[in-house]
Scaffold this active site. Sequence first.
Site, PDB file in Angstrom:
ATOM      1  CB  CYS A 274      -0.928   0.021   1.211  1.00 54.40           C
ATOM      2  SG  CYS A 274      -2.208  -1.206   1.104  1.00 54.40           S
ATOM      3  CG  PHE A 275       2.743   2.618   3.685  1.00 53.48           C
ATOM      4  CD1 PHE A 275       1.376   2.722   3.883  1.00 53.48           C
ATOM      5  CD2 PHE A 275       3.539   2.444   4.803  1.00 53.48           C
ATOM      6  CE1 PHE A 275       0.811   2.650   5.150  1.00 53.48           C
ATOM      7  CE2 PHE A 275       2.997   2.373   6.082  1.00 53.48           C
ATOM      8  CZ  PHE A 275       1.633   2.473   6.249  1.00 53.48           C
TER       9      PHE A 275
END
Length: 447
Positions: A274-275
Amino acid sequence: MNKLAAVSIVGMGYVGLCTAASFASRGIRTIGIDIDHEKVEQIRKGRAPLHEPQLDNILRKAVKDRLLDATTDMSSAADTNTTFLTVGTPSRPDGSIDLTFLKQATTDLGSALRKKSGYHLVVVKSTVVPGTTSNVVQPTLENHAETKVGRSLGLCANPEFLKEGTAIKDALHPDKIVIGSNDKKSANQLTSFYRKFYAYKLPPVILTSPEAAELVKYASNAFLATKISFINTIANIAQRTPGVDVGTVARAIGLDPRIGQLFLKAGAGYGGSCFHKDIQALIDYSNKNGYDPVLFRATEETNEKQATRVVDMAERLLGSLSDKKVAVLGLAFKKDTDDIREAASLRVISQLRKKGARVVAYDPVAIPNAKKILSDQIVYADNPRSTLKGTDCAVIMTEWDQFRKLKPQDFRAYMKTPNIVDARRIYDPEDFRELNYAAIGLGPVNS
Ligand code: UDX
């Protein structure tokens, strides 16, 4: 729980499957829909196609209790009241969001709903940049379903905040529910679904516009990633300062409630699905809307460079990495997962190899996934001790509990020379004093 509730979830990836299993575990009849036949077959047998604590157990039980089924047939979505879209939204090479899967899933869902009589709620759970639910999903859905949102169709943006390793717990006990919608009926319907689901303890519900709900998800990930790059920056300064340990600094600043203790663990940089992807998408979205988010570019650059910091530490201990044998303990982007997407271990291994080191690595569960990317570029070991055998340096890349159990004497007994780079700060520097121990954020010892 309302026995009549029936939901479908499109996209049996990490988020979709954990959400489906959690819903079904609380009595909701749930159908998982995915285009991948193999995955669907596995789920139908009650077997999780990914490693996630608790998932296997609740999945097996839900399938056995006939509360969870899976199919490749989108038309079965029409038999349910609500469809959650949880397909992936990967990055394009330029960092922008790739909505191909979401558009396809929405098109197929719209077509499946065309003949349905009665109301159907569509919920966008995939992480999407602001405007996607209203400007992409809504028109696609309306075109193919041949009806309008507000009539027999409902539409909400409802981001998820699941963390790998605790996804089931997070799904069953979220700290908030964010619902973005332009029509009251959709928002009310989804709120009432969650009210029943979390009957025992409804978390705060934030009702807002679809765009705000979409931005909440990016703001959340961007903040967390920035917090990590912040503490890694302090760690890099601490490392050059005699008598300083970043752990102490983090503990002290974290006592200020405005800062908080969590997400202040210095390390090799963040990884995971995600990040990086989400910050890139947010940067791209922001730029396209006329604002350069300098802070988030710095968050990403700091993270990327943190791998170099780790390799520099190994190089400093060894003089040169050329033809040295380096043990990498841990490949997963964090413990309790077999996920190696964007893992710092990959960045570190690539740099070690460029500098001429031979790498032998071990991870309790992530080796099969690592092999798909690294193939024979490195040697894979069977356990932590055999990884260390005859090596010149050991680099701790994932905070697995079994690595914490290794004692200084293990490193001394198995390694050629006990040089250790603790990139995850899992050891007490005091215990490792007699060895060549370097750690992220640990300054030179005062003499
Ligand atoms: C993250 C978000 O936390 C979650 O809300 C969102 O839905 C998806 O992305 P996840 O990718 O599972 O979840 O991992 P997370 O636990 O947040 O860790 C991300 C990375 O940051 C890991 O590589 C972890 O090791 C690293 N990290 C985390 C640190 O380096 N220091 C910390 O203090 C915390």
